[in-house]
Write an enzyme that holds these catalytic residues in place. Structure first.
Site, PDB file in Angstrom:
ATOM      1  N   ALA A  82      -1.226   4.203  -1.487  1.00 17.16           N
ATOM      2  CA  ALA A  82      -0.193   3.641  -0.608  1.00 17.16           C
ATOM      3  C   ALA A  82       0.983   4.595  -0.561  1.00 17.16           C
ATOM      4  O   ALA A  82       1.132   5.462  -1.415  1.00 17.16           O
ATOM      5  CB  ALA A  82       0.283   2.287  -1.145  1.00 17.16           C
ATOM      6  N   GLU A  83       1.790   4.430   0.453  1.00 19.51           N
ATOM      7  CA  GLU A  83       3.150   4.973   0.414  1.00 19.51           C
ATOM      8  C   GLU A  83       3.961   3.922  -0.326  1.00 19.51           C
ATOM      9  O   GLU A  83       3.876   2.731  -0.019  1.00 19.51           O
ATOM     10  CB  GLU A  83       3.687   5.172   1.829  1.00 19.51           C
ATOM     11  CG  GLU A  83       3.038   6.327   2.583  1.00 19.51           C
ATOM     12  CD  GLU A  83       3.342   7.694   1.987  1.00 19.51           C
ATOM     13  OE1 GLU A  83       4.404   7.831   1.345  1.00 19.51           O
ATOM     14  OE2 GLU A  83       2.522   8.610   2.147  1.00 19.51           O
ATOM     15  N   THR A 133       2.411  -5.637  -4.644  1.00 10.22           N
ATOM     16  CA  THR A 133       3.742  -5.656  -5.246  1.00 10.22           C
ATOM     17  C   THR A 133       4.397  -7.035  -5.128  1.00 10.22           C
ATOM     18  O   THR A 133       4.068  -7.813  -4.218  1.00 10.22           O
ATOM     19  CB  THR A 133       4.620  -4.603  -4.529  1.00 10.22           C
ATOM     20  OG1 THR A 133       5.984  -4.828  -4.841  1.00 10.22           O
ATOM     21  CG2 THR A 133       4.499  -4.693  -3.007  1.00 10.22           C
ATOM     22  N   ASP A 134       5.361  -7.297  -6.009  1.00 11.39           N
ATOM     23  CA  ASP A 134       6.133  -8.548  -5.905  1.00 11.39           C
ATOM     24  C   ASP A 134       7.086  -8.508  -4.700  1.00 11.39           C
ATOM     25  O   ASP A 134       7.608  -9.539  -4.285  1.00 11.39           O
ATOM     26  CB  ASP A 134       6.923  -8.820  -7.196  1.00 11.39           C
ATOM     27  CG  ASP A 134       7.930  -7.744  -7.578  1.00 11.39           C
ATOM     28  OD1 ASP A 134       8.023  -6.714  -6.873  1.00 11.39           O
ATOM     29  OD2 ASP A 134       8.641  -7.925  -8.597  1.00 11.39           O
ATOM     30  N   TYR A 159       8.525  -0.918   3.672  1.00 10.91           N
ATOM     31  CA  TYR A 159       7.521  -0.792   2.596  1.00 10.91           C
ATOM     32  C   TYR A 159       6.888  -2.147   2.301  1.00 10.91           C
ATOM     33  O   TYR A 159       5.666  -2.300   2.352  1.00 10.91           O
ATOM     34  CB  TYR A 159       8.164  -0.221   1.322  1.00 10.91           C
ATOM     35  CG  TYR A 159       7.326  -0.443   0.077  1.00 10.91           C
ATOM     36  CD1 TYR A 159       6.083   0.172  -0.053  1.00 10.91           C
ATOM     37  CD2 TYR A 159       7.763  -1.280  -0.956  1.00 10.91           C
ATOM     38  CE1 TYR A 159       5.294  -0.035  -1.197  1.00 10.91           C
ATOM     39  CE2 TYR A 159       6.982  -1.485  -2.092  1.00 10.91           C
ATOM     40  CZ  TYR A 159       5.749  -0.867  -2.203  1.00 10.91           C
ATOM     41  OH  TYR A 159       4.966  -1.078  -3.322  1.00 10.91           O
ATOM     42  N   LYS A 163       3.015  -3.516   2.867  1.00  9.98           N
ATOM     43  CA  LYS A 163       2.173  -4.004   1.776  1.00  9.98           C
ATOM     44  C   LYS A 163       1.731  -5.447   2.057  1.00  9.98           C
ATOM     45  O   LYS A 163       0.587  -5.819   1.801  1.00  9.98           O
ATOM     46  CB  LYS A 163       2.915  -3.936   0.438  1.00  9.98           C
ATOM     47  CG  LYS A 163       3.137  -2.548  -0.102  1.00  9.98           C
ATOM     48  CD  LYS A 163       1.861  -1.799  -0.457  1.00  9.98           C
ATOM     49  CE  LYS A 163       1.135  -2.372  -1.653  1.00  9.98           C
ATOM     50  NZ  LYS A 163      -0.024  -1.519  -2.041  1.00  9.98           N
TER      51      LYS A 163
HETATM   52  P1  NAD Z   1       2.659   6.587  -5.909  1.00 11.32           P
HETATM   53  O1  NAD Z   1       3.436   6.798  -4.659  1.00 11.32           O
HETATM   54  O2  NAD Z   1       3.119   7.225  -7.179  1.00 11.32           O
HETATM   55  O3  NAD Z   1       1.142   7.054  -5.694  1.00 11.32           O
HETATM   56  C1  NAD Z   1       0.421   6.782  -4.531  1.00 11.32           C
HETATM   57  C2  NAD Z   1      -0.828   7.655  -4.553  1.00 11.32           C
HETATM   58  O4  NAD Z   1      -1.608   7.345  -3.385  1.00 11.32           O
HETATM   59  C3  NAD Z   1      -0.534   9.155  -4.493  1.00 11.32           C
HETATM   60  O5  NAD Z   1      -1.349   9.836  -5.411  1.00 11.32           O
HETATM   61  C4  NAD Z   1      -0.895   9.519  -3.056  1.00 11.32           C
HETATM   62  O6  NAD Z   1      -1.311  10.879  -2.926  1.00 11.32           O
HETATM   63  C5  NAD Z   1      -1.999   8.543  -2.757  1.00 11.32           C
HETATM   64  N1  NAD Z   1      -2.177   8.265  -1.320  1.00 11.32           N
HETATM   65  C6  NAD Z   1      -1.201   7.980  -0.420  1.00 11.32           C
HETATM   66  N2  NAD Z   1      -1.748   7.767   0.790  1.00 11.32           N
HETATM   67  C7  NAD Z   1      -3.099   7.901   0.640  1.00 11.32           C
HETATM   68  C8  NAD Z   1      -4.199   7.787   1.518  1.00 11.32           C
HETATM   69  N3  NAD Z   1      -4.026   7.486   2.826  1.00 11.32           N
HETATM   70  N4  NAD Z   1      -5.446   7.982   1.045  1.00 11.32           N
HETATM   71  C9  NAD Z   1      -5.635   8.300  -0.265  1.00 11.32           C
HETATM   72  N5  NAD Z   1      -4.632   8.428  -1.135  1.00 11.32           N
HETATM   73  C10 NAD Z   1      -3.370   8.225  -0.695  1.00 11.32           C
HETATM   74  O7  NAD Z   1       2.553   5.013  -6.074  1.00 11.32           O
HETATM   75  P2  NAD Z   1       2.473   4.126  -7.394  1.00 11.32           P
HETATM   76  O8  NAD Z   1       3.857   3.818  -7.846  1.00 11.32           O
HETATM   77  O9  NAD Z   1       1.500   4.725  -8.322  1.00 11.32           O
HETATM   78  O10 NAD Z   1       1.869   2.782  -6.784  1.00 11.32           O
HETATM   79  C11 NAD Z   1       0.456   2.573  -6.691  1.00 11.32           C
HETATM   80  C12 NAD Z   1       0.194   1.230  -6.031  1.00 11.32           C
HETATM   81  O11 NAD Z   1       0.809   0.195  -6.782  1.00 11.32           O
HETATM   82  C13 NAD Z   1       0.781   1.126  -4.617  1.00 11.32           C
HETATM   83  O12 NAD Z   1      -0.135   0.408  -3.823  1.00 11.32           O
HETATM   84  C14 NAD Z   1       2.073   0.345  -4.808  1.00 11.32           C
HETATM   85  O13 NAD Z   1       2.400  -0.389  -3.639  1.00 11.32           O
HETATM   86  C15 NAD Z   1       1.676  -0.569  -5.946  1.00 11.32           C
HETATM   87  N6  NAD Z   1       2.782  -1.027  -6.804  1.00 11.32           N
HETATM   88  C16 NAD Z   1       3.676  -0.125  -7.335  1.00 11.32           C
HETATM   89  C17 NAD Z   1       4.680  -0.563  -8.174  1.00 11.32           C
HETATM   90  C18 NAD Z   1       5.659   0.392  -8.802  1.00 11.32           C
HETATM   91  O14 NAD Z   1       6.607  -0.059  -9.475  1.00 11.32           O
HETATM   92  N7  NAD Z   1       5.483   1.706  -8.693  1.00 11.32           N
HETATM   93  C19 NAD Z   1       4.791  -1.935  -8.471  1.00 11.32           C
HETATM   94  C20 NAD Z   1       3.856  -2.820  -7.920  1.00 11.32           C
HETATM   95  C21 NAD Z   1       2.854  -2.352  -7.088  1.00 11.32           C
END
Ligand code: NAD
Ligand code: TYD
Length: 353
Positions: A82-83, A133-134, A159, A163
């Site tokens: 995800a972004e 995400t929350d 964002y 999601k």
């Molecule tokens: P991040 O931005 O660090 O990593 C995202 C990864 O996805 C990167 O490695 C990127 O290269 C890859 N990516 C992006 N677009 C892509 C695509 N089209 N195809 C394949 N790969 C792709 O994000 P994160 O913080 O590791 O979050 C991971 C997941 O967890 C996300 O879905 C985010 O919404 C969710 N999330 C994150 C948090 C947080 O606090 N970071 C909390 C809850 C949920």
């Protein structure tokens, strides 16, 4: 047996891959587009390890995903890709719509076709775990109870809206086509390999560089914080025993204001790496213009996950934040490579353009 992970070169994904292979020999196929947030250096310790198969590509590439599913026959897919940065989504929502909604749709289409052709155990045991995400639940007032799984969706940023849209698509593919999905909605993660655009790593890196520590608005916004390996263990629980079609909230019961977070980081740095002039790091705090549409408070009720699947976090905020600050102090080259962008040069060298 194998599992397919998407976004496994990002912050949580790479922690998950390392955590998984630390306790299992089940192979991980890791599909990642390597956007600015994807960093293969996070997985350097797995070089030459046949249990980790890295594939550079997009979850929106139907042909590629279909080929990977056919070739590796994973028993499960965990979708991290995800972004993920709210501020970036405010400056440019386009990529968020593309990856979080459109590409997730293509991923679901590839999964629908693949799963539809499976039989017996392979079909009944198959799972898609969608990591969310929350923030999809919107913002809480000071006295309101924490988000449960039945809280209405009320996303406020591009964002969280993107999601939320992906969560709805995942839900619809279960309801309409029977695809066996589970969704997790987690609070703010922190820990090793966190890209220093997010609050905690940004504060550590800026403090050490003698730069201002930018606190948005009054710094009284509240987030619930969870150490990243506790999120990984929650995902393992849900993957193993979560009921298809269900969603599970994941959180650490650690509500903190942003200012409390920044003060804690500063105090740990004062202790572990004091400033050369002997002054406290909190003197570097600078209040800056607030984020547009800034959500005031998130709080997550994770009791369902505890009650149904027996999960509980291993770290308290105090133990987790200490480990995190220490990790950044011990991994200066990782930080330097991220800041200089040279981790991307390595990827180019390794994989070409
Ligand atoms: P991040 O931005 O660090 O990593 C995202 C990864 O996805 C990167 O490695 C990127 O290269 C890859 N990516 C992006 N677009 C892509 C695509 N089209 N195809 C394949 N790969 C792709 O994000 P994160 O913080 O590791 O979050 C991971 C997941 O967890 C996300 O879905 C985010 O919404 C969710 N999330 C994150 C948090 C947080 O606090 N970071 C909390 C809850 C949920
Ligand atoms: P962030 O880490 O971007 O996560 P999210 O917006 O997904 O919760 O931000 C966490 C909180 O910290 C959020 O309320 C915004 C605030 N924040 C700052 O005050 N200053 C900063 O420089 C950053 C990046 C975030």
């Amino acid at each position: 047996m194998s599992i397919l992970i998407t976004g496994g070169a990002g912050f949580i994904g790479s922690n998950f891959v390392l955590d998984w292979l630390g306790q299992s020999d089940e192979r991980v196929v890791n599909l990642d587009k390597l956007t600015y947030a994807g960093n293969l250096e996070n997985l350097a310790s797995l070089q030459g390890d046949a249990r980790h198969v890295f594939v550079h590509g997009d979850i929106g590439d139907f042909t590629l995903v279909s080929r990977l599913l056919a070739e590796h026959q994973p028993r499960a897919v965990v979708n991290f890709a995800a972004e993920s940065h709210v501020d970036r989504s405010i400056h440019g929502p386009g990529e968020f719509i593309q990856t979080n909604i459109v590409s997730t749709f293509h991923l679901l289409e590839a999964l629908r076709a693949h799963w539809g052709a499976l039989e017996g155990e392979a079909r009944s045991g198959f799972r898609l775990l969608h990591v969310s995400t929350d923030e999809v639940y919107g913002s809480l007032g000071a006295g309101e109870p924490a988000f449960t799984e039945t809280h209405r969706y009320e996303p406020n940023s591009p964002y969280s809206a993107s999601k939320a849209a992906s969560d709805h698509l995942v839900r619809a593919y279960h309801h309409t086509y029977g695809l066996p999905v589970v969704t997790t909605n987690c609070s703010n993660n922190y820990g090793p390999y966190h890209f220093p655009e997010k609050l905690i790593p940004l504060m550590i890196v800026n403090a050490l560089a003698g730069k201002p520590l930018p606190v948005y608005g009054d710094g009284q916004q509240v987030r619930d914080w969870l150490y990243v390996t506790d999120h990984c263990s929650a995902i393992r629980h849900v993957l193993a025993d979560g009921r298809p079609g269900e969603t599970y909230n994941v959180g650490g019961w650690n509500e903190k204001t942003n200012l409390e977070i920044v003060h804690t980081v500063c105090a740990l740095l004062d202790e572990l790496q004091p400033r050369t002039d002997g002054r406290p790091y909190r003197e570097q705090i600078a209040y800056v213009t607030d984020r547009p549409g800034h959500d005031r408070r998130y709080a997550i009720d994770a009791r369902k996950l505890g009650r149904e699947l027996g999960w509980k976090p291993a770290e308290t905020f105090e133990t987790g934040i200490r480990k995190t600050v220490a990790w950044y102090l011990d991994h200066r080259p990782w930080v330097a490579n991220v800041l200089s962008g040279s981790y991307r040069d390595w990827v180019k060298k390794q994989y070409g353009d």
